[in-house]
Write an enzyme that holds these catalytic residues in place. Structure first.
Site, short mmCIF file in Angstrom:
data_model
loop_
_atom_site.label_atom_id
_atom_site.label_comp_id
_atom_site.label_asym_id
_atom_site.label_seq_id
_atom_site.Cartn_x
_atom_site.Cartn_y
_atom_site.Cartn_z
N ARG A 237 -30.43 -2.88 -51.95
CA ARG A 237 -30.41 -3.35 -50.41
C ARG A 237 -31.19 -1.69 -49.79
O ARG A 237 -30.31 -0.53 -49.97
CB ARG A 237 -29.67 -3.49 -49.84
CG ARG A 237 -28.74 -4.91 -50.25
CD ARG A 237 -30.04 -5.87 -49.39
NE ARG A 237 -30.14 -7.69 -49.80
CZ ARG A 237 -30.54 -8.35 -50.75
NH1 ARG A 237 -31.28 -7.02 -51.86
NH2 ARG A 237 -30.96 -9.31 -51.14
N GLU A 266 -36.43 -4.97 -42.61
CA GLU A 266 -37.21 -6.24 -43.29
C GLU A 266 -38.15 -7.08 -42.97
O GLU A 266 -37.68 -7.91 -42.51
CB GLU A 266 -36.86 -6.71 -44.11
CG GLU A 266 -36.49 -5.57 -45.56
CD GLU A 266 -36.26 -5.59 -47.02
OE1 GLU A 266 -36.07 -7.43 -46.91
OE2 GLU A 266 -35.77 -5.74 -47.37
N HIS A 285 -39.95 -6.46 -51.17
CA HIS A 285 -38.68 -7.46 -51.42
C HIS A 285 -38.96 -8.22 -52.46
O HIS A 285 -39.15 -9.36 -52.50
CB HIS A 285 -38.27 -7.75 -50.38
CG HIS A 285 -36.76 -8.00 -50.64
ND1 HIS A 285 -35.92 -8.47 -49.77
CD2 HIS A 285 -36.23 -7.85 -52.14
CE1 HIS A 285 -34.88 -8.40 -49.99
NE2 HIS A 285 -34.35 -8.38 -51.75
N1 LIG Z 1 -34.62 -6.60 -54.81
C1 LIG Z 1 -34.42 -8.10 -55.14
O1 LIG Z 1 -35.55 -8.53 -55.39
C2 LIG Z 1 -33.21 -8.43 -55.79
C3 LIG Z 1 -33.04 -9.14 -56.48
C4 LIG Z 1 -31.53 -9.48 -56.87
C5 LIG Z 1 -30.70 -8.51 -56.90
N2 LIG Z 1 -31.29 -7.54 -56.09
C6 LIG Z 1 -30.13 -6.30 -55.44
O2 LIG Z 1 -29.83 -5.20 -56.99
C7 LIG Z 1 -28.18 -6.04 -56.44
C8 LIG Z 1 -27.38 -5.78 -57.37
O3 LIG Z 1 -27.24 -6.82 -58.09
P1 LIG Z 1 -26.71 -8.09 -59.23
O4 LIG Z 1 -27.07 -8.85 -59.53
O5 LIG Z 1 -26.78 -6.46 -60.12
O6 LIG Z 1 -24.57 -7.60 -58.82
P2 LIG Z 1 -23.24 -7.81 -59.20
O7 LIG Z 1 -23.18 -7.85 -58.51
O8 LIG Z 1 -24.02 -8.90 -60.80
O9 LIG Z 1 -23.44 -6.32 -59.63
C9 LIG Z 1 -23.44 -4.87 -58.91
C10 LIG Z 1 -22.59 -4.21 -58.64
O10 LIG Z 1 -22.48 -2.79 -57.88
C11 LIG Z 1 -21.57 -2.08 -57.95
N3 LIG Z 1 -20.44 -1.55 -56.98
C12 LIG Z 1 -19.70 -2.20 -56.16
N4 LIG Z 1 -19.42 -1.23 -55.08
C13 LIG Z 1 -19.79 0.03 -55.75
C14 LIG Z 1 -19.94 1.16 -55.26
N5 LIG Z 1 -19.43 1.69 -54.22
N6 LIG Z 1 -20.71 2.00 -55.93
C15 LIG Z 1 -20.83 1.65 -56.63
N7 LIG Z 1 -22.03 0.67 -57.23
C16 LIG Z 1 -21.21 -0.36 -56.53
C17 LIG Z 1 -20.51 -3.68 -58.63
O11 LIG Z 1 -19.32 -2.84 -59.22
C18 LIG Z 1 -21.16 -4.29 -59.73
O12 LIG Z 1 -21.26 -4.06 -61.01
C19 LIG Z 1 -27.77 -6.59 -54.46
O13 LIG Z 1 -27.72 -5.54 -54.02
C20 LIG Z 1 -28.74 -7.74 -54.97
O14 LIG Z 1 -28.89 -7.73 -53.00
C21 LIG Z 1 -32.16 -7.15 -55.21
O1 LIG Z 2 -30.46 -10.44 -53.45
C1 LIG Z 2 -30.84 -11.16 -54.09
O2 LIG Z 2 -30.81 -12.05 -54.95
C2 LIG Z 2 -32.90 -10.36 -54.16
O3 LIG Z 2 -32.20 -9.54 -52.69
C3 LIG Z 2 -33.74 -11.24 -53.61
O4 LIG Z 2 -33.68 -12.04 -52.21
P1 LIG Z 2 -34.89 -13.10 -51.64
O5 LIG Z 2 -34.42 -14.27 -52.53
O6 LIG Z 2 -35.46 -12.96 -50.82
O7 LIG Z 2 -36.29 -12.44 -52.88
#
Ligand SMILES: NC(=O)c1ccc[n+]([C@@H]2O[C@H](COP(=O)([O-])OP(=O)(O)OC[C@H]3O[C@@H](n4cnc5c(N)ncnc54)[C@H](O)[C@@H]3O)[C@@H](O)[C@H]2O)c1
Ligand SMILES: O=C(O)[C@H](O)COP(=O)(O)O
Length: 549
Positions: A237, A266, A285
């Protein structure tokens, strides 16, 4: 005629498979690119809302839904765009789709990492502009040189990035305060302290959620502790980085390059210094935007939303306790009993008393770890609050609503001997420090007390105050305290008969023959005031109360 089907507003693009699934159960309104005002206007006509990361589901959305919105489905992982407190306060369940886009996001992280390391974007621009070269300083050493370490988080995406980074020959260390060491160990990653992670990594890849604790956790101070020339990837994020501080770190050379898929705002402003920086590559994104991931996410969220609309407890609920299906099945009759006991107990409180302290006792032969009481507590809270307010209470907002109304609900276990086959023998609800409109409901220790059991999967009232009774909890009840003597059942029965009120049962609970007794009469219709007055006038009847179950 009212449409019996619920309406689901899909506010951002969702995969076809998910839409088809939604359509089997609901009316689906796909309205993309709504302004905040348009969303607020539409929302009062919707039972569920599905969004991705591009729609802010604010407190105003919940307020303007006027109680109709029951589920928000986040088609993805991050729920930082949904006001969870407001959702909970309004009894709206929030569900997400936490698994289907993990691999896509991890692949995008690795794609950014390697493209950044080899300046692919700049090289591409150079070739297209006819220059056939890219500044040497932008190209880092091979990512697989073994000197590079990748600092990471070991959540779902973080773990997959770590696996892939190891496959590229990188040493991987990770900082995650909540990750179990054995999980990190299983993927061959060493968990280290935050300071160590940021000061020793050549590449830092971010995978934490955006929360108050992680907001801007990468700032001037943290950048100053990093290795000079570090490269940063962010597919988590935008808000976890102080973007102005990142620009300063890029200008000073502490951060050699950054590859960013996510931004605080965004889309970011077109003149954003960060996006325009020569050492930054940016994608809009895109992490979750593969066909496979979007198909998976669409199905995952549609199933969760439909399940929630059907009243099932969602496995991916974000703001409500998850109760496994088998537990739910077993507890189902006790859930009904719990609500009815709460409803009955609160109706026994005399006006003006003010309910503040409720004690719930669960009598069971099971060990404390084998009985999940969260659902029961929520239903007792529902039973207590709904008759005295216009708040809709459910598993999502029960604890919040009780707290908001200053009602303290404490729970205790009464451990019984016997077979643990039955999850509960009885539930007892006591309301302390109140007067009762039916004095016999006050126990010897001074609280309103009601107790019930499940018999043949049906709720039964088994005690009021100190009087043992046995009444099926259906329809409505008349409770009378009387002097135990012959003919009482006939007298009350004939008054109700004359008023055309059908009696479903009558029982008498007494302390001893010819002493005080409590008669419980189940009725299918609500008796008129006149009928109740006539019952009250029977000489042997000392007090009575009419209660709706
Ligand atoms: N760019 C995209 O399109 C996209 C796609 C999927 C996920 N994401 C983002 O990626 C991130 C991770 O997603 P995920 O599915 O792996 O989530 P998840 O919940 O499986 O993993 C998140 C991890 O962050 C850790 N965490 C929480 N607070 C923390 C801190 N203060 N310091 C360090 N680590 C900490 C948690 O312990 C956990 O292991 C989220 O922010 C999600 O929104 C983005
Ligand atoms: O948190 C998520 O799952 C990702 O950031 C994906 O976001 P989107 O659905 O807007 O592509």
């Amino acid at each position: 005629m009212m449409d019996a089907k619920p309406t689901v507003l899909v506010a951002e693009k969702l995969g076809d498979a998910g839409l088809e699934l939604l359509k089997t159960f609901s009316n689906v309104d796909c309205s993309y690119n709504l302004s905040p005002e348009e969303l607020c206007t539409k929302i009062s006509l919707c039972d569920a809302l599905i969004v991705r990361s591009g729609t802010k589901v604010t407190r105003e959305v919940f307020e303007r839904s006027s109680g109709r919105l029951k589920v928000v489905g986040r088609a993805g992982v991050g729920i930082d765009n949904v006001d969870l407190s407001a959702a909970t306060e309004h009894g709206c369940l929030v569900v997400n789709a936490p698994t289907a886009n993990t691999i896509a996001a991890a692949e995008h992280g690795i794609a950014l990492l390697t493209s950044m390391a080899r300046s692919i974007a700049q090289a591409d621009a150079s070739v297209k502009s006819g220059l056939w070269q890219v500044a040497e300083k932008q190209i880092c050493r091979s990512v697989a040189s073994g000197e590079n370490t990748c600092c990471d988080r070991v959540g779902k995406v973080g773990s997959e990035v770590a696996r892939r980074a190891k496959g590229l020959g990188m040493n991987v260390i990770a900082h995650d305060p909540y990750a179990p060491a054995d999980r990190a160990h299983a993927i061959g990653v060493e968990l280290v302290r935050f300071e160590e992670a940021i000061s020793s990594a050549d590449f830092i890849s971010l995978h934490m959620p955006l929360t108050p604790a992680t907001s801007k956790m990468f700032n001037d101070e943290t950048f100053s502790k990093m290795k000079k020339g570090v490269r940063i990837v962010n597919v988590a994020r935008g808000g976890v980085i102080d973007e102005k501080a990142l620009v300063r770190a890029l200008d000073s050379g502490i951060v050699a390059q950054a590859a960013l898929d996510v931004f605080t705002e965004e889309p970011p402003p077109t003149d954003s210094k960060l996006v325009q920086h020569e050492n930054v590559i940016a994608t809009p994104h895109l992490g979750a935007s593969t066909t496979e991931a979007q198909d998976g996410v669409a199905i995952e969220i549609a199933e969760a939303v439909v399940g929630a609309l059907k009243g099932e407890l969602a496995a991916t609920a974000v703001n409500a306790p998850m109760v496994p299906a088998e537990v739910l099945l077993e507890l189902a009759p006790f859930v009904v009993l719990a609500e009815k006991l709460g409803r009955l107990a609160v109706q026994l409180v005399a006006g003006g008393s003010g309910v503040q302290s409720v004690k719930v006792s669960y009598a069971s032969a099971r060990g404390p770890g084998d009985l999940d009481t969260r659902l029961l507590r929520a239903m007792i809270t529902k039973g207590i609050i709904e008759p005295i307010s216009n708040v809709f209470v459910n598993l999502v907002n029960a604890d919040f609503t009780a707290k908001q109304r200053g009602i303290r609900i404490t729970e205790e276990r009464i451990v019984l001997d016997g077979s643990p086959d039955n999850p509960l023998e009885f539930i007892q609800v006591q309301i302390a420090n109140v007067e009762s409109k039916f004095a016999s409901a006050i126990s010897e220790s001074g609280e309103i007390k009601v107790q019930g059991r499940v018999k043949d999967r049906k709720p039964h009232l088994t005690m009021i105050g100190s009087f043992g009774v046995d009444v099926s909890m259906e329809g409505s009840l008349i409770l009378c305290r009387q002097v135990d003597q012959p003919g009482m059942i006939g007298k009350v029965g004939s008054i109700l008969g004359e008023e055309n009120v059908n009696v479903s049962f009558m029982t008498v609970g007494r302390i001893a023959p010819r002493k005080q007794a409590v008669m419980t009469i189940g009725v299918d219709e609500e008796p008129s005031k006149e009928a109740l007055k006539r019952i009250g006038e029977i000489t042997a009847i000392e007090e009575f109360v009419f209660l709706k179950l």
